[in-house]
Design a protein around this motif. Sequence first.
Motif, PDB file in Angstrom:
ATOM      1  N   GLY A   1       0.815  -1.210   0.000  1.00 29.70           N
ATOM      2  CA  GLY A   1       0.000   0.000   0.000  1.00 29.70           C
ATOM      3  C   GLY A   1       0.844   1.253   0.000  1.00 29.70           C
ATOM      4  O   GLY A   1       0.369   2.346  -0.254  1.00 29.70           O
TER       5      GLY A   1
ATOM      6  N   TYR B   1      -5.215 -10.658  -3.176  1.00 32.29           N
ATOM      7  CA  TYR B   1      -4.426 -10.795  -1.943  1.00 32.29           C
ATOM      8  C   TYR B   1      -4.266 -12.294  -1.689  1.00 32.29           C
ATOM      9  O   TYR B   1      -4.913 -13.121  -2.347  1.00 32.29           O
TER      10      TYR B   1
ATOM     11  N   PHE C   1      -6.739   5.356  -1.358  1.00 32.80           N
ATOM     12  CA  PHE C   1      -6.471   4.000  -0.871  1.00 32.80           C
ATOM     13  C   PHE C   1      -4.974   3.870  -0.755  1.00 32.80           C
ATOM     14  O   PHE C   1      -4.224   4.629  -1.381  1.00 32.80           O
ATOM     15  N   GLN C   2      -4.534   2.912   0.044  1.00 33.45           N
ATOM     16  CA  GLN C   2      -3.121   2.526  -0.009  1.00 33.45           C
ATOM     17  C   GLN C   2      -3.056   1.028  -0.236  1.00 33.45           C
ATOM     18  O   GLN C   2      -2.920   0.577  -1.365  1.00 33.45           O
ATOM     19  N   CYS C   3      -3.201   0.262   0.847  1.00 31.81           N
ATOM     20  CA  CYS C   3      -3.106  -1.194   0.645  1.00 31.81           C
ATOM     21  C   CYS C   3      -4.300  -1.720  -0.133  1.00 31.81           C
ATOM     22  O   CYS C   3      -4.226  -2.770  -0.760  1.00 31.81           O
ATOM     23  N   GLY C   4      -5.420  -1.010  -0.083  1.00 28.96           N
ATOM     24  CA  GLY C   4      -6.570  -1.376  -0.903  1.00 28.96           C
ATOM     25  C   GLY C   4      -7.485  -2.411  -0.295  1.00 28.96           C
ATOM     26  O   GLY C   4      -8.526  -2.731  -0.882  1.00 28.96           O
TER      27      GLY C   4
END
Lengths: 701, 160
Positions: A66, A208, B98-101
């Motif tokens: 992220g 993920y 967002f970052q990691c989402g």
Amino acid sequence: MKPTEITRRELLAGAGLYVMIPVEILLAQEPERLPARAGYPTDFNAYLRIGPDGSVTGYAGKVELGQGAMTALAQLLAEELDVPYERVTMVLGDTELCPWDMGTFGSLTVRQFGPVFRAAAAEARAALLEMASEKLGVPVQDLEVRDGIVRERRNPERAVSYGALVAGRRIERRVSHATVKAPGAFQILGTAPSRKDGLEKVTGRAIYAGDVRLPGLLRARILRPPAHGAVLRELDTSEAEKIPGVQIVRDGNFVAVLHPQWDLADLALKRIRAKFEFQEVPLDDSNIFEHLVKNAPPPHTVHQQGDLAVGEKLAQIRLEATYLNSYVAHAPLETHSATAVVQGGKVTVWAGTQTPFRLKTQIAETLKIPEQNVRVITPYVGGGFGGKSASQQALEAARLAQLTGRPVQVVWDRAEEFFYDTFRPAAVVKIRAGLDAEQRLVFWDFYVYCAGDREAQQFYDIPHQRTLASGGWGSNPPGLHPFVVGPWRAPSVNTNTFARESHIDALAAQAGIDPVEFRMRHLRDPRMRRVLEAAASKFGWKPMKLPSGRGVGVSCAMYLGTYTAMMAEIEIDRNSGEIRVQRVVLAQDQGLVVNPDGSRQQMEGGIMMGLGYALTEEVRFRGRMVLDRNFDTYRIPRFSWMPRIETVLIENPEAPASGCGEPPIVNVGAAVANAFYDATGVRLYQLPMTPERVKQALAKT
Amino acid sequence: MVRTIRLTINGRTHEIETDDQRALLWVLREDLNLTGTKFGCGMGFCGACTVIVDRQAVRSCTTPVSAAAGKHVLTIEGLATDGQLHPLQQAFLERHAFQCGFCTPGMIMNAYGLLLQSPNPTRQEILDAMEGNLCRCGSYHRIVDAIEEAAARLRGGKQQ
């Protein structure tokens, strides 16, 4: 998702360009910026590939948590190769396709790996220019590259694309000389293109580790002890086995329930009757600090200068205090997850991890197979913050895949995530310091227990000083902590900064000097002075004597070469004891900024996350039992906490990039604590500054 | 109780034979491979699993699949139409909200639910509606900005 989309052999046999150049040439150009190179490949092919269509694929052992690694690395590659950013694709964290890397932590991706990666791209560009020169019959110095096309400067019709240069051929070329671009020539570095991971993340297509789907995949739920160190004594799985499709695996203390659906495996797990035996440990979150001070290993001297005894004699005012902080959880939204498959003696594991290469070794050791038979693929990671440097879940998945012969997925639930988290260690800092008759700091004696020594050393100008550190977030003597501790975003530095900057503030108050002015009087480093000035200017800081009643606070910190200064404004509800942070200004000098928007994302996010350890986050435990199991009792920052945030990035492109993922968080505790003192005249010595502690502290006055 | 449950997901009707007390989240993720909907806490505390059931944002981790029987479920995978991102997705993308989402699908779906109920929310209404959705990376400011922008675009009828 298929287990293997591209094998190493296919890659090496492909029609791409492979430039064979010794990496040392370039590394030698920037000696002060270079990491220990041990382990990094010298062969440039390891870092990039140019396809026949001119597209570029970059390979790096870093992972996308992220923090924007995929985007920043693509920018570095595009810049040095002179290809459009849009034509670059990054492959990250795949141990079979990517060059070795130690792991994604310490804000190192741009700072430490960046120069290596840029150098690889610059070398490739130089080789391509030589090839173009031969092809076009034009000397290299008369060529230029734009958008992946090499042209003769005076006659742009004479051109050849990278794609055409490499089409259908394998080229192994070495160049004797290549340089990376100077900051003035940057076209892509310093800009903020659309994030590489954006489209997949807003459409739900981002994969993920728990999203991997394989034929015959089993989901595993694992029997957990009620406390660390507990031993399984009795086990009855008969009720669990009544659920159709359930498979139970037992290997000593390790008991797992497998089922094609996670929730049904979980249901079966809840029907297992088990008795564990464990020793009561007389520790909890109230007596832990005493225990840590008593049992911490002997200290080492981080820094010493002058003579403390002399400094103490010079001191007219002496101030001594002890600062505490509790265990803090990483609590990423994605729990530890992994998917493993064993095929023909080879194991492939998709893991949410910050350390794919270390994990590869650990899997080989666990399964007792050669390392070359292990492949770790790191898909998107749903937040790490240091907590996914440990990847126990991936070892569990690999072990179960080996035991069952089936693909197995392990997705921890939230209680497991808290139980097995490698918490930020609870810590104690004792500081003694003094001012002379001119209100100058003359001695500083800093002793940190258990947080770690990173950035413990004083950066204010003080003639007589000593910094001692005992224990840390790495290895610790058994029994020191009731559970595992580990690195948490800016390890050591949140604790050390909270203590140092609280104490500096208290000394400024004693001296009757404005806290910004007091700091400036003791700062020589022009970069630190500049960030403090920048923060004060953005904030509109008005000089004052503490406490002014306004509720504003300041804190400065250094983090591995990045300079930061923060100012915060708070409001206190004296009835509830709640602190509300209304405004935060953060100025940061991180040297070269690869992506200003990416840096600001880290700054904003670091401030928000920092409010948690400052105000609410602490792990409650009894003995070796972890009492916080979910977000109902472990409170992390949420929308209603949002302060107004203003970020200032100092332009300093000539200084090497020093990283920005961690520095923004380190000042939050001290800036808020100092604002609290300014508002109330009462100092808070313990993080987090919970409503109970606030009320207690205010009641004493 | 194991029975056949009929529900419409992203415009497609499914008949699923399963225990009707199972959480909608796991039916989506494990039975239908719709992995955009995330598991974060399992108890409705974090919002990562948010989907729309008949125009209401719900926590799919605590919603039994029986409660969605006969209803229309919309997940993040069904939000873009004809290859066009929904204005919320577009705004999240452009603003890097967002970052990691990992929380992002839940954030977008919860915001979608808000805008269905209240097409012209104030900033405070957005904060209140989003309060139960957690983002550990701390992208909150950008998320609020993105929702405001998307709401404006939707009211304007067309994407700008």
